[in-house]
Scaffold this motif. Structure first.
Motif, PDB file in Angstrom:
ATOM      1  N   ARG A  32    -104.285   3.725 -48.167  1.00  0.00           N
ATOM      2  CA  ARG A  32    -104.383   4.717 -47.090  1.00  0.00           C
ATOM      3  C   ARG A  32    -104.315   6.149 -47.610  1.00  0.00           C
ATOM      4  O   ARG A  32    -104.534   7.091 -46.872  1.00  0.00           O
ATOM      5  CB  ARG A  32    -103.259   4.502 -46.088  1.00  0.00           C
ATOM      6  N   TYR A  44    -103.398  11.085 -45.720  1.00  0.00           N
ATOM      7  CA  TYR A  44    -102.848   9.751 -45.506  1.00  0.00           C
ATOM      8  C   TYR A  44    -103.313   9.261 -44.143  1.00  0.00           C
ATOM      9  O   TYR A  44    -103.094   9.930 -43.132  1.00  0.00           O
ATOM     10  CB  TYR A  44    -101.313   9.780 -45.564  1.00  0.00           C
ATOM     11  N   ASP A  45    -104.010   8.119 -44.126  1.00  0.00           N
ATOM     12  CA  ASP A  45    -104.512   7.547 -42.874  1.00  0.00           C
ATOM     13  C   ASP A  45    -103.369   6.902 -42.106  1.00  0.00           C
ATOM     14  O   ASP A  45    -102.627   6.087 -42.644  1.00  0.00           O
ATOM     15  CB  ASP A  45    -105.589   6.499 -43.150  1.00  0.00           C
ATOM     16  N   LEU A  46    -103.234   7.295 -40.844  1.00  0.00           N
ATOM     17  CA  LEU A  46    -102.231   6.730 -39.955  1.00  0.00           C
ATOM     18  C   LEU A  46    -102.896   5.734 -39.018  1.00  0.00           C
ATOM     19  O   LEU A  46    -104.129   5.717 -38.916  1.00  0.00           O
ATOM     20  CB  LEU A  46    -101.563   7.853 -39.150  1.00  0.00           C
ATOM     21  N   SER A  51    -104.705  10.897 -38.756  1.00  0.00           N
ATOM     22  CA  SER A  51    -104.449  11.022 -40.183  1.00  0.00           C
ATOM     23  C   SER A  51    -103.606  12.265 -40.417  1.00  0.00           C
ATOM     24  O   SER A  51    -103.577  13.175 -39.585  1.00  0.00           O
ATOM     25  CB  SER A  51    -105.733  11.083 -40.987  1.00  0.00           C
ATOM     26  N   TRP A  52    -102.907  12.296 -41.541  1.00  0.00           N
ATOM     27  CA  TRP A  52    -102.099  13.442 -41.930  1.00  0.00           C
ATOM     28  C   TRP A  52    -102.724  14.043 -43.176  1.00  0.00           C
ATOM     29  O   TRP A  52    -103.151  13.328 -44.069  1.00  0.00           O
ATOM     30  CB  TRP A  52    -100.674  12.995 -42.225  1.00  0.00           C
TER      31      TRP A  52
END
Length: 59
Positions: A32, A44-46, A51-52
């Motif tokens: 991720r 970073y995929d949430l 995403s962040w």
């Protein structure tokens, strides 16, 4: 709204990005987490459509 052309080639965790003018940037994607060489931002995929992303640094 202009039409944009972008192509990404994946070679394992390495991602090469191309535009009509040629090579644009490269990045890493492991699970991720991903990183881009042009923006130097971490992402970073949430879960879901979220995403962040860090702000990154450009010199």
């Amino acid at each position: 709204m202009p039409i944009l052309f972008r192509k990404a080639f994946r070679i394992g965790p390495l991602v090469l990005n191309f535009t009509p003018k040629g090579f644009s940037s490269w990045g890493l994607k492991i699970g991720r987490w991903s990183w881009n060489s042009r923006t130097r931002a971490h992402r970073y995929d949430l879960p879901g459509p979220f995403s962040w992303r860090s702000k990154g640094k450009r010199s």
